[in-house]
Design a protein around this motif. Structure first.
Motif, PDB file in Angstrom:
ATOM      1  N   ALA A 118      15.562  49.196  48.962  1.00 54.52           N
ATOM      2  CA  ALA A 118      15.829  50.454  48.262  1.00 54.52           C
ATOM      3  C   ALA A 118      14.565  51.298  48.158  1.00 54.52           C
ATOM      4  N   GLY A 119      13.430  50.654  47.970  1.00 54.55           N
ATOM      5  CA  GLY A 119      12.178  51.388  47.839  1.00 54.55           C
ATOM      6  C   GLY A 119      11.765  52.106  49.106  1.00 54.55           C
ATOM      7  N   TYR A 120      12.088  51.526  50.242  1.00 52.50           N
ATOM      8  CA  TYR A 120      11.684  52.122  51.518  1.00 52.50           C
ATOM      9  C   TYR A 120      12.776  52.972  52.157  1.00 52.50           C
ATOM     10  N   ASP A 121      13.990  52.911  51.630  1.00 54.84           N
ATOM     11  CA  ASP A 121      15.105  53.627  52.248  1.00 54.84           C
ATOM     12  C   ASP A 121      15.105  55.087  51.798  1.00 54.84           C
ATOM     13  N   GLN A 122      14.098  55.821  52.207  1.00 53.30           N
ATOM     14  CA  GLN A 122      13.944  57.222  51.835  1.00 53.30           C
ATOM     15  C   GLN A 122      12.978  57.899  52.808  1.00 53.30           C
ATOM     16  N   ALA A 123      12.907  59.194  52.728  1.00 49.55           N
ATOM     17  CA  ALA A 123      11.964  59.943  53.566  1.00 49.55           C
ATOM     18  C   ALA A 123      10.615  60.036  52.862  1.00 49.55           C
ATOM     19  N   PHE A 124       9.564  59.978  53.637  1.00 52.40           N
ATOM     20  CA  PHE A 124       8.212  60.078  53.106  1.00 52.40           C
ATOM     21  C   PHE A 124       7.545  61.323  53.693  1.00 52.40           C
ATOM     22  N   GLN A 125       7.151  62.247  52.823  1.00 51.56           N
ATOM     23  CA  GLN A 125       6.462  63.455  53.259  1.00 51.56           C
ATOM     24  C   GLN A 125       5.248  63.679  52.368  1.00 51.56           C
ATOM     25  N   PRO A 126       4.053  63.417  52.899  1.00 47.89           N
ATOM     26  CA  PRO A 126       2.846  63.633  52.096  1.00 47.89           C
ATOM     27  C   PRO A 126       2.734  65.100  51.668  1.00 47.89           C
ATOM     28  N   ASP A 127       2.156  65.313  50.505  1.00 52.12           N
ATOM     29  CA  ASP A 127       1.954  66.682  50.028  1.00 52.12           C
ATOM     30  C   ASP A 127       1.132  67.486  51.033  1.00 52.12           C
ATOM     31  N   HIS A 128       1.498  68.753  51.176  1.00 53.09           N
ATOM     32  CA  HIS A 128       0.776  69.687  52.042  1.00 53.09           C
ATOM     33  C   HIS A 128       0.770  69.215  53.508  1.00 53.09           C
ATOM     34  N   SER A 129       1.833  68.521  53.904  1.00 48.05           N
ATOM     35  CA  SER A 129       1.894  68.019  55.268  1.00 48.05           C
ATOM     36  C   SER A 129       3.210  68.423  55.924  1.00 48.05           C
ATOM     37  N   CYS A 130       3.176  68.608  57.247  1.00 48.86           N
ATOM     38  CA  CYS A 130       4.400  68.931  57.974  1.00 48.86           C
ATOM     39  C   CYS A 130       5.116  67.677  58.458  1.00 48.86           C
ATOM     40  N   LEU A 131       4.466  66.525  58.277  1.00 49.94           N
ATOM     41  CA  LEU A 131       5.041  65.279  58.766  1.00 49.94           C
ATOM     42  C   LEU A 131       6.059  64.712  57.788  1.00 49.94           C
ATOM     43  N   ILE A 132       7.212  64.282  58.318  1.00 47.69           N
ATOM     44  CA  ILE A 132       8.219  63.572  57.530  1.00 47.69           C
ATOM     45  C   ILE A 132       8.531  62.267  58.254  1.00 47.69           C
ATOM     46  N   LEU A 133       8.352  61.156  57.558  1.00 50.54           N
ATOM     47  CA  LEU A 133       8.643  59.842  58.128  1.00 50.54           C
ATOM     48  C   LEU A 133       9.900  59.280  57.468  1.00 50.54           C
ATOM     49  N   ARG A 134      10.894  58.932  58.283  1.00 51.51           N
ATOM     50  CA  ARG A 134      12.134  58.363  57.746  1.00 51.51           C
ATOM     51  C   ARG A 134      12.402  57.041  58.441  1.00 51.51           C
ATOM     52  N   PRO A 135      11.975  55.926  57.849  1.00 54.60           N
ATOM     53  CA  PRO A 135      12.189  54.630  58.495  1.00 54.60           C
ATOM     54  C   PRO A 135      13.665  54.241  58.486  1.00 54.60           C
ATOM     55  N   VAL A 136      14.046  53.421  59.435  1.00 55.99           N
ATOM     56  CA  VAL A 136      15.390  52.845  59.482  1.00 55.99           C
ATOM     57  C   VAL A 136      15.307  51.497  58.783  1.00 55.99           C
ATOM     58  N   VAL A 137      15.867  51.408  57.605  1.00 57.56           N
ATOM     59  CA  VAL A 137      15.735  50.202  56.778  1.00 57.56           C
ATOM     60  C   VAL A 137      16.924  49.272  56.988  1.00 57.56           C
ATOM     61  N   VAL A 138      16.629  48.021  57.294  1.00 55.57           N
ATOM     62  CA  VAL A 138      17.661  46.992  57.426  1.00 55.57           C
ATOM     63  C   VAL A 138      17.560  46.085  56.216  1.00 55.57           C
ATOM     64  N   GLY A 139      18.379  46.371  55.215  1.00 52.24           N
ATOM     65  CA  GLY A 139      18.429  45.567  54.007  1.00 52.24           C
ATOM     66  C   GLY A 139      19.621  44.634  54.024  1.00 52.24           C
ATOM     67  N   PRO A 140      19.810  43.862  52.945  1.00 50.86           N
ATOM     68  CA  PRO A 140      20.899  42.880  52.908  1.00 50.86           C
ATOM     69  C   PRO A 140      22.274  43.462  53.191  1.00 50.86           C
ATOM     70  N   GLU A 141      22.541  44.660  52.673  1.00 50.79           N
ATOM     71  CA  GLU A 141      23.885  45.212  52.818  1.00 50.79           C
ATOM     72  C   GLU A 141      24.188  45.656  54.240  1.00 50.79           C
ATOM     73  N   ARG A 142      23.178  45.820  55.080  1.00 51.04           N
ATOM     74  CA  ARG A 142      23.408  46.274  56.457  1.00 51.04           C
ATOM     75  C   ARG A 142      23.476  45.126  57.460  1.00 51.04           C
ATOM     76  N   LEU A 143      23.086  43.934  57.057  1.00 57.99           N
ATOM     77  CA  LEU A 143      23.159  42.789  57.949  1.00 57.99           C
ATOM     78  C   LEU A 143      24.598  42.288  58.031  1.00 57.99           C
ATOM     79  N   LEU A 144      25.049  42.000  59.234  1.00 58.37           N
ATOM     80  CA  LEU A 144      26.437  41.611  59.440  1.00 58.37           C
ATOM     81  C   LEU A 144      26.732  40.236  58.864  1.00 58.37           C
ATOM     82  N   HIS A 145      27.891  40.121  58.212  1.00 64.19           N
ATOM     83  CA  HIS A 145      28.337  38.839  57.679  1.00 64.19           C
ATOM     84  C   HIS A 145      28.898  38.023  58.838  1.00 64.19           C
ATOM     85  N   MET A 146      28.186  36.961  59.226  1.00 64.56           N
ATOM     86  CA  MET A 146      28.576  36.159  60.385  1.00 64.56           C
ATOM     87  C   MET A 146      28.547  34.687  60.007  1.00 64.56           C
TER      88      MET A 146
END
Length: 302
Positions: A118-146
């Protein structure tokens, strides 16, 4: 199993079967990756000045459908706890790799713990920067039940990660019972990872019930390692006698299985195992090596 090994096993899964990256992308993005292919593990230092601190956990590349030879680079990171400093490192990883290769880059972050995801499942944009980093987070709810054997064998990596991220006895047993039937070394390695990551009470009950499973499958799990060791000691066995050759083969199997499961033995412990000529004792060590979570559980005072 140490925190370091818990961090490394998911990455080892990718190196053992690079196509697992496509499965992670599929579950994280909800897209069909069947047309992607030619997955390659890349060895890229993302900062030549500080290679130890600035090396991504894992980098792979895949061919893009109808991409005219273009490739998608995938950086995979494993996070066991939240660390705000990681955002800046990831910006460096993605920017450096994209600049060097002039190809698209996706950052995938595997987080077994829900709060970390949950902490990493968001966009990161440093102040005064044009860069936006949006990681693809694979947490428990996204792992397939197998849990069905056919599904676990198709992707033991996904099944094992899901069982670790959403621990319960029923699912863990289902996955573990299939892992011990696998014909390659991923079986003991992933089983070790699963057992070590489970909460204490679940792990204890798992090990009790798995002891019964080993009997039901005629100890096939350890027979493979015994056979591998016999093959290694075959030549020596001819020269030194059948029983002594068998003992040496079993000793090799004990050391190999412990190494695959991530244990680090001292030179003295290795020498003790190789010096043992008691076949029954070596079989005891071999069986313990399949399920133990601590080295002392295998060798005791040896």
């Amino acid at each position: 199993m140490s925190p370091g090994v818990r961090h490394e096993i998911p990455l080892d899964m990718i190196h053992r079967r690079p196509a697992f990256v496509l499965e992670l992308l599929a579950v994280a993005l909800g897209v069909d990756t069947s047309e992607y292919g030619d997955v390659r593990v890349e060895t890229i230092e993302l900062n030549s000045i500080q290679p130890t601190e600035r090396a991504a956990d894992s980098v792979t590349s895949v061919s893009i459908p109808q991409g005219d030879g273009r490739r998608l680079y995938v950086i995979v990171e494993v996070q066991l706890k939240y660390d705000a400093a990681k955002w800046w490192r990831w910006c460096s990883y993605v920017g450096t790799l994209m600049g060097r290769r002039e190809q698209p880059v996706i950052l995938v972050v595997i987080c077994p713990e829900p709060a970390v995801a949950a902490g990493y499942d968001q966009a990161f944009q440093p102040d005064h920067s044009c860069l936006i980093l949006r990681p693809v987070v694979v947490g428990p709810e996204r792992l397939l039940h197998m849990v069905e054997a056919e599904d676990v064998l198709a992707s033991p990596e996904m099944a094992t990660l899901a069982a670790v991220a959403r621990p319960n006895l029923e699912d863990s047993l289902a996955v573990a019972r299939t892992l011990v039937t696998m014909s390659d070394e991923r079986g003991p390695l992933y089983y070790s990872y699963l057992a070590a990551c489970l909460p204490g009470p679940i792990r204890e009950e798992l090990e009790k019930q798995m002891a019964v499973t080993f009997e039901l499958i005629d100890n096939e799990f350890t027979r493979r390692w015994e056979a591998q060791g016999r093959a290694k000691g075959k030549a020596e066995g001819r020269a030194e006698g059948k029983e002594e050759g068998k003992a040496e083969g079993l000793a090799e199997s004990v050391l190999t299985l412990l190494e695959v499961r991530g244990f680090v033995l001292s030179e003295e412990q290795c020498a003790t195992v190789m010096a043992c000529k008691e076949v029954d004792q070596l079989k005891v060590w071999l069986t313990r090596a399949a399920t133990a979570t601590e080295l002392d559980e295998v060798l005791g005072d040896a």
